[in-house]
Design a protein around this motif. Structure first.
Motif, mmCIF file in Angstrom:
data_model
loop_
_atom_site.group_PDB
_atom_site.id
_atom_site.type_symbol
_atom_site.label_atom_id
_atom_site.label_comp_id
_atom_site.label_asym_id
_atom_site.label_seq_id
_atom_site.Cartn_x
_atom_site.Cartn_y
_atom_site.Cartn_z
ATOM 1 N N THR A 106 0.855 -1.178 0.000
ATOM 2 C CA THR A 106 0.000 0.000 0.000
ATOM 3 C C THR A 106 0.890 1.226 0.000
ATOM 4 O O THR A 106 1.681 1.433 0.913
ATOM 5 C CB THR A 106 -0.939 0.011 1.220
ATOM 6 N N GLY A 107 0.793 1.991 -1.050
ATOM 7 C CA GLY A 107 1.630 3.177 -1.206
ATOM 8 C C GLY A 107 2.030 3.338 -2.655
ATOM 9 O O GLY A 107 1.625 2.576 -3.526
ATOM 10 N N GLU A 108 2.830 4.349 -2.914
ATOM 11 C CA GLU A 108 3.271 4.676 -4.263
ATOM 12 C C GLU A 108 4.388 3.759 -4.730
ATOM 13 O O GLU A 108 5.408 3.641 -4.056
ATOM 14 C CB GLU A 108 3.792 6.123 -4.316
ATOM 15 N N GLY A 109 4.208 3.139 -5.882
ATOM 16 C CA GLY A 109 5.285 2.414 -6.532
ATOM 17 C C GLY A 109 6.061 3.370 -7.420
ATOM 18 O O GLY A 109 5.817 4.577 -7.408
ATOM 19 N N GLU A 110 6.993 2.830 -8.212
ATOM 20 C CA GLU A 110 7.751 3.688 -9.125
ATOM 21 C C GLU A 110 6.852 4.275 -10.198
ATOM 22 O O GLU A 110 6.973 5.422 -10.565
ATOM 23 C CB GLU A 110 8.886 2.894 -9.781
ATOM 24 N N SER A 111 5.953 3.451 -10.750
ATOM 25 C CA SER A 111 5.106 3.917 -11.840
ATOM 26 C C SER A 111 3.622 3.837 -11.528
ATOM 27 O O SER A 111 2.817 4.350 -12.289
ATOM 28 C CB SER A 111 5.404 3.111 -13.110
ATOM 29 N N GLU A 112 3.252 3.187 -10.433
ATOM 30 C CA GLU A 112 1.839 3.045 -10.106
ATOM 31 C C GLU A 112 1.675 2.763 -8.620
ATOM 32 O O GLU A 112 2.629 2.479 -7.920
ATOM 33 C CB GLU A 112 1.211 1.906 -10.910
ATOM 34 N N SER A 113 0.432 2.862 -8.175
ATOM 35 C CA SER A 113 0.057 2.456 -6.821
ATOM 36 C C SER A 113 -0.849 1.239 -6.963
ATOM 37 O O SER A 113 -1.458 1.030 -7.995
ATOM 38 C CB SER A 113 -0.714 3.573 -6.121
ATOM 39 N N ASN A 129 -0.652 -20.598 -6.554
ATOM 40 C CA ASN A 129 0.572 -21.054 -7.229
ATOM 41 C C ASN A 129 0.585 -20.680 -8.712
ATOM 42 O O ASN A 129 1.179 -21.374 -9.526
ATOM 43 C CB ASN A 129 0.789 -22.557 -7.039
ATOM 44 N N GLU A 130 -0.048 -19.582 -9.049
ATOM 45 C CA GLU A 130 -0.028 -19.075 -10.421
ATOM 46 C C GLU A 130 1.133 -18.113 -10.639
ATOM 47 O O GLU A 130 1.360 -17.649 -11.749
ATOM 48 C CB GLU A 130 -1.347 -18.352 -10.737
ATOM 49 N N LEU A 131 1.845 -17.815 -9.571
ATOM 50 C CA LEU A 131 2.931 -16.844 -9.587
ATOM 51 C C LEU A 131 4.070 -17.394 -8.736
ATOM 52 O O LEU A 131 3.879 -17.658 -7.555
ATOM 53 C CB LEU A 131 2.396 -15.539 -8.973
ATOM 54 N N PRO A 132 5.260 -17.603 -9.307
ATOM 55 C CA PRO A 132 6.368 -18.172 -8.538
ATOM 56 C C PRO A 132 6.919 -17.262 -7.449
ATOM 57 O O PRO A 132 7.445 -17.735 -6.450
ATOM 58 C CB PRO A 132 7.451 -18.437 -9.582
ATOM 59 N N CYS A 133 6.805 -15.929 -7.644
ATOM 60 C CA CYS A 133 7.469 -15.004 -6.718
ATOM 61 C C CYS A 133 6.555 -13.831 -6.387
ATOM 62 O O CYS A 133 5.945 -13.247 -7.283
ATOM 63 C CB CYS A 133 8.766 -14.502 -7.348
ATOM 64 N N LEU A 134 6.522 -13.502 -5.102
ATOM 65 C CA LEU A 134 5.779 -12.339 -4.635
ATOM 66 C C LEU A 134 6.748 -11.405 -3.924
ATOM 67 O O LEU A 134 7.452 -11.809 -3.001
ATOM 68 C CB LEU A 134 4.664 -12.762 -3.671
ATOM 69 N N VAL A 135 6.793 -10.156 -4.380
ATOM 70 C CA VAL A 135 7.583 -9.120 -3.726
ATOM 71 C C VAL A 135 6.579 -8.292 -2.939
ATOM 72 O O VAL A 135 5.618 -7.791 -3.510
ATOM 73 C CB VAL A 135 8.328 -8.233 -4.742
ATOM 74 N N GLN A 136 6.777 -8.182 -1.637
ATOM 75 C CA GLN A 136 5.741 -7.559 -0.827
ATOM 76 C C GLN A 136 6.307 -6.593 0.208
ATOM 77 O O GLN A 136 7.458 -6.682 0.593
ATOM 78 C CB GLN A 136 4.881 -8.635 -0.182
ATOM 79 N N VAL A 137 5.420 -5.684 0.620
ATOM 80 C CA VAL A 137 5.721 -4.719 1.671
ATOM 81 C C VAL A 137 4.624 -4.831 2.721
ATOM 82 O O VAL A 137 3.483 -4.440 2.483
ATOM 83 C CB VAL A 137 5.765 -3.273 1.123
ATOM 84 N N ASN A 138 4.951 -5.443 3.842
ATOM 85 C CA ASN A 138 4.059 -5.523 5.003
ATOM 86 C C ASN A 138 2.699 -6.163 4.731
ATOM 87 O O ASN A 138 1.724 -5.829 5.395
ATOM 88 C CB ASN A 138 3.861 -4.132 5.618
ATOM 89 N N LEU A 139 2.600 -7.063 3.777
ATOM 90 C CA LEU A 139 1.330 -7.745 3.527
ATOM 91 C C LEU A 139 1.438 -9.259 3.693
ATOM 92 O O LEU A 139 0.458 -9.967 3.493
ATOM 93 C CB LEU A 139 0.800 -7.419 2.126
ATOM 94 N N ALA A 140 2.599 -9.764 4.034
ATOM 95 C CA ALA A 140 2.771 -11.212 4.205
ATOM 96 C C ALA A 140 3.382 -11.490 5.573
ATOM 97 O O ALA A 140 4.348 -12.205 5.700
ATOM 98 C CB ALA A 140 3.637 -11.793 3.095
ATOM 99 N N GLY A 141 2.802 -10.911 6.581
ATOM 100 C CA GLY A 141 3.299 -11.105 7.942
ATOM 101 C C GLY A 141 2.430 -12.078 8.702
ATOM 102 O O GLY A 141 2.069 -13.145 8.195
ATOM 103 N N GLU A 142 2.048 -11.687 9.884
ATOM 104 C CA GLU A 142 1.235 -12.538 10.742
ATOM 105 C C GLU A 142 -0.074 -12.898 10.033
ATOM 106 O O GLU A 142 -0.733 -12.048 9.446
ATOM 107 C CB GLU A 142 0.931 -11.802 12.050
ATOM 108 N N GLY A 143 -0.400 -14.184 10.050
ATOM 109 C CA GLY A 143 -1.618 -14.650 9.415
ATOM 110 C C GLY A 143 -1.452 -15.062 7.964
ATOM 111 O O GLY A 143 -2.348 -15.643 7.372
ATOM 112 N N PHE A 144 -0.310 -14.761 7.363
ATOM 113 C CA PHE A 144 -0.061 -15.160 5.974
ATOM 114 C C PHE A 144 0.551 -16.550 5.986
ATOM 115 O O PHE A 144 1.600 -16.765 6.577
ATOM 116 C CB PHE A 144 0.907 -14.181 5.297
ATOM 117 N N ASN A 145 -0.123 -17.492 5.373
ATOM 118 C CA ASN A 145 0.373 -18.860 5.340
ATOM 119 C C ASN A 145 0.418 -19.360 3.905
ATOM 120 O O ASN A 145 -0.550 -19.208 3.157
ATOM 121 C CB ASN A 145 -0.511 -19.789 6.184
#
Length: 172
Positions: A106-113, A129-145
């Motif tokens: 949540t926030g501004e990316g380089e080219s989009e939000s 499993n449709e995506l091999p890699c997830l780059v995340q900011v504070n969205l895969a913490g507690e409760g993410f399994n």
């Protein structure tokens, strides 16, 4: 935390290595070690070597257990997440899924939000499993399994905190 950083200024230069403290000493006065650590995470040559190792590891794991492995990358900000995602997708070898990575935050990316709905959709693709890699900011913490998360790349700057322990728990 002291570690070595290796870099080159051009493709034909011999790589140079310095500790973070030595690197900080090479910079103008007033630039803290924290700022050095933060900036190096945007440096493509530094990030590329880490990501290439992670992709190679993913490929090896996939040969042994197809469809059972995913990468989770922790970024500092949405701008950083988008930049890292671009590096990953550029480095993904021929024959690997395209896009190999997507970013959420949540926030501004380089080219989009990203909206909450976009984040949910991308996380859903990762969870299915449709995506091999997830780059995340504070969205895969507690409760993410996700039992397929077998590779983690820590490019954020969180020290030894409960949040960091939550991050590490994503791969256990």
């Amino acid at each position: 935390c002291e570690y070595d950083v290796t870099w080159g200024t051009a493709d034909d230069d011999a790589p140079q290595t310095a500790t973070m403290s030595q690197l900080a000493e090479m910079l103008p006065d007033g630039i803290s070690e924290w700022e050095v650590k933060r900036q190096v995470r945007y440096y493509t040559k530094y990030v590329s070597s880490l990501i290439t190792q992670a992709i190679n590891c993913w490929m090896q794991y996939e040969r042994n257990a197809p469809g059972q492995n995913q990468m989770l990358v922790f970024a500092m900000s949405c701008r950083h997440a988008e930049a890292i995602c671009n590096v990953i997708n550029e480095l993904a070898f021929p024959g690997l899924p395209k896009p190999f990575a997507e970013w959420v935050g949540t926030g501004e990316g380089e080219s989009e939000s990203r909206t909450d709905e976009q984040n949910r959709q991308i996380i859903g693709r990762f969870q299915r499993n449709e995506l091999p890699c997830l780059v995340q900011v504070n969205l895969a913490g507690e409760g993410f399994n996700n039992k397929r998360c077998s590779i983690g790349v820590m490019l954020d700057l969180i020290g030894d905190t409960p949040m960091k322990r939550q991050h590490l728990g994503r791969f256990m």
